[in-house]
Design an enzyme around this catalytic site. Structure first.
Site, mmCIF file in Angstrom:
data_model
loop_
_atom_site.group_PDB
_atom_site.id
_atom_site.type_symbol
_atom_site.label_atom_id
_atom_site.label_comp_id
_atom_site.label_asym_id
_atom_site.label_seq_id
_atom_site.Cartn_x
_atom_site.Cartn_y
_atom_site.Cartn_z
ATOM 1 C CG HIS A 150 -5.504 -9.151 2.971
ATOM 2 N ND1 HIS A 150 -6.532 -9.552 1.922
ATOM 3 C CD2 HIS A 150 -5.531 -8.150 2.908
ATOM 4 C CE1 HIS A 150 -6.450 -8.866 1.705
ATOM 5 N NE2 HIS A 150 -6.776 -7.613 2.283
ATOM 6 C CG HIS A 190 -4.538 1.213 -3.531
ATOM 7 N ND1 HIS A 190 -4.112 0.478 -1.970
ATOM 8 C CD2 HIS A 190 -6.664 0.673 -3.519
ATOM 9 C CE1 HIS A 190 -4.863 -0.361 -1.316
ATOM 10 N NE2 HIS A 190 -6.470 -0.246 -2.390
ATOM 11 N NE ARG A 215 -3.233 -2.584 2.816
ATOM 12 C CZ ARG A 215 -2.889 -3.409 3.063
ATOM 13 N NH1 ARG A 215 -1.545 -3.819 3.698
ATOM 14 N NH2 ARG A 215 -3.726 -4.537 3.258
ATOM 15 C CE1 TYR A 254 6.923 -10.667 12.384
ATOM 16 C CE2 TYR A 254 5.136 -12.257 13.677
ATOM 17 C CZ TYR A 254 4.967 -11.089 13.258
ATOM 18 O OH TYR A 254 4.559 -10.422 14.040
ATOM 19 N NE ARG A 273 -3.250 -4.147 -1.105
ATOM 20 C CZ ARG A 273 -2.812 -4.508 -0.303
ATOM 21 N NH1 ARG A 273 -1.892 -5.009 -0.196
ATOM 22 N NH2 ARG A 273 -4.007 -5.337 0.468
#
Length: 375
Positions: free
Chosen positions: A338, A313, A206, A347, A316
Site C-alpha cells: 500500500h 484472495h 496478490r 526500496y 492475503r
C-alpha cells in the site's frame, strides 16, 4: 415589430413581442454575440428580474453558456473516456461499466438534463435489477468523475452526483483461515500449486503478483521475494505484465524460513527455465491464469474440509491478519504494497529489519502448528 422603445438598460435589454410576451436579451460575455434567454415572460418586470440574475452570475464569475448543457451525454462520455489516461485493464473495466450500466440511462440526454433526482433513480433501478452493489458504486464513481470534468469544462454548473452514501458500500468481512487450514489447503492442492498457496498466505502477495514472479525475483539466501510487476488478464484472454498501481507496489517481502524447503523444491521441479522463467506456470507449461486456477483452488478447499466460501484472495487477508500482531501500520502497509508517504521506504533492505521479524513470527506460528507433523 417588437417594441424596444423605452426598454434600454445598463445590462442587456427587454422587449415586448407581437404576442404580448416579453423577451430578455444580453451580450454573451465570451463571444460578444447577442443572446436571448431561453424563454419569454408574462411581464416586463419578470423579464428584467431574469436578466438581473444573468448579470449577477456574470459578475460573480459563475455564468455558464446555456447551450453548453445541450451536449449529449453519450458524445461527452465517449470523448471523456478517450482523453482519460488509464491502464489497459482499467480502461477495459471502465468501458464495460459505462456501456452496460451508464449509457443505457443517460446516453441520449443533454448534460444539463441530468439532475440529482435522475441520478438517484438510476442508482435505485440498478440495485433493484440485481446489479451487485460494488458494480453500482463503481458506475456511480465513474459518472461522478465524468461530470466533474463537465463542471470543469463549464458545460454544467454543478455536478448532479450528490447522492449521499452512493460512492461507497460496506465490504462484508472475509474469512480468515488458521495456519493449519492454510497448510491443509496447500497439502490438498496439486503439487505445482502448493507454494502458490503458501506464499499467498505468508507473504500476502496478490494472485497477479505471484503469477508474474520470475526466478530472479526469489532470494533463497535471505528468504524474500521481490515484487516488481503484476500479471493482468484482459476480457479477451490476453495476458500481460503491468507496473504496480503505485510505487508502494514495488517491494521486497520476506517469507518465513520454514517455507524455504517448499520454495527450493518448487524452483527445481516446476518453475520456468532461466532467470526470467516464471516461478508459477500452468499444467501445460503456459502462463498461470486466474480463470484456470479457480477450479483447482475450489477442489483443494473442499478436500481440506474448509466449509466457508474462502476465495484464493482471502489468503492475503489471512496473512495480513496473522502479520498484524506486533507490526506497525507503516510496516504492514509496506509489506502489503500500500502507498506510504515516501516511496523510498519501499526500496530499503527490509530482510534484515522489521519485515524479517514479521516473517519470523509467522514462521513461529508455522512451527507451532506443524510441529507434530514435521517431527
Amino acid at each position: 415589430m417588437p417594441n424596444d422603445k423605452g426598454n434600454r438598460r445598463r445590462f442587456g435589454a427587454v422587449r415586448q413581442l407581437k404576442s404580448g410576451r416579453w423577451q430578455a436579451r444580453y451580450r454573451d460575455p465570451a463571444t460578444g454575440q447577442l443572446r436571448s434567454l431561453g424563454q419569454t415572460y408574462n411581464s416586463k418586470r419578470d423579464a428584467e428580474i431574469a436578466l438581473s440574475r444573468v448579470e449577477a452570475d456574470i459578475s460573480r464569475g459563475v455564468w455558464t453558456d446555456p447551450d453548453a448543457g445541450n451536449v449529449l451525454f453519450g458524445d461527452f462520455m465517449t470523448a471523456w473516456l478517450r482523453d482519460r489516461k488509464l491502464a489497459d485493464r482499467t480502461r477495459e473495466r471502465h468501458e464495460s461499466v459505462v456501456r452496460l450500466h451508464i449509457l443505457p440511462a443517460f446516453e441520449a440526454r443533454p448534460l444539463a438534463s441530468i439532475t440529482t433526482a435522475r441520478v438517484r433513480s438510476w442508482r435505485t433501478a440498478l440495485l433493484a435489477a440485481g446489479v451487485g452493489e460494488p458494480t453500482v458504486v463503481k458506475a456511480y464513481q465513474i459518472l461522478r468523475a465524468a461530470l466533474n470534468t463537465a463542471v470543469d469544462d463549464e458545460l454544467i454548473r454543478r455536478n448532479p452526483c450528490r447522492v449521499k452514501g452512493a460512492d461507497s458500500y460496506d465490504v462484508p468481512e472475509r474469512p480468515v483461515l488458521s495456519v493449519a487450514e492454510v497448510f491443509a489447503a496447500a497439502d490438498a492442492i496439486s503439487r505445482r500449486y502448493r507454494l502458490l498457496v503458501l506464499l499467498a498466505a505468508f507473504t500476502t502477495l496478490r494472485f497477479g503478483e505471484l503469477a508474474s514472479l520470475r526466478r530472479r525475483d526469489v532470494d533463497t539466501v535471505h528468504c524474500a521475494v521481490k515484487v516488481q510487476r503484476a500479471q493482468a488478464e484482459m476480457q479477451t484472454g490476453a495476458l500481460f505484465d503491468k507496473a504496480p498501481k503505485s510505487d508502494a507496489g514495488v517491494r521486497l517481502v520476506a517469507f518465513p524460513i520454514e517455507l524455504l524447503p517448499d520454495v527450493e523444491r518448487h524452483m527445481e521441479m516446476y518453475a520456468g527455465a532461466g532467470r526470467d522463467g516464471h516461478v508459477f506456470l500452468g499444467p501445460q507449461g503456459g502462463k498461470l491464469r486466474r480463470s484456470n486456477f479457480r477450479d483447482d483452488w475450489i477442489k483443494a478447499r473442499t478436500k481440506a474440509g474448509i466449509t466457508a466460501d474462502v476465495h484464493f484472495h482471502d489468503l492475503r487477508h489471512t496473512g495480513n491478519t496473522l502479520a498484524a500482531a506486533g507490526a506497525s501500520l507503516r510496516e504492514l502497509m509496506t509489506r502489503m504494497g500500500h502507498s506510504t508517504p515516501r516511496a523510498a521506504l519501499i526500496y530499503q533492505h527490509m530482510v534484515n529489519g522489521r519485515d524479517r521479524e514479521i516473517a519470523d513470527r509467522l514462521g513461529a506460528l508455522i512451527r507451532k502448528t506443524r510441529g507434530d507433523v514435521d517431527s
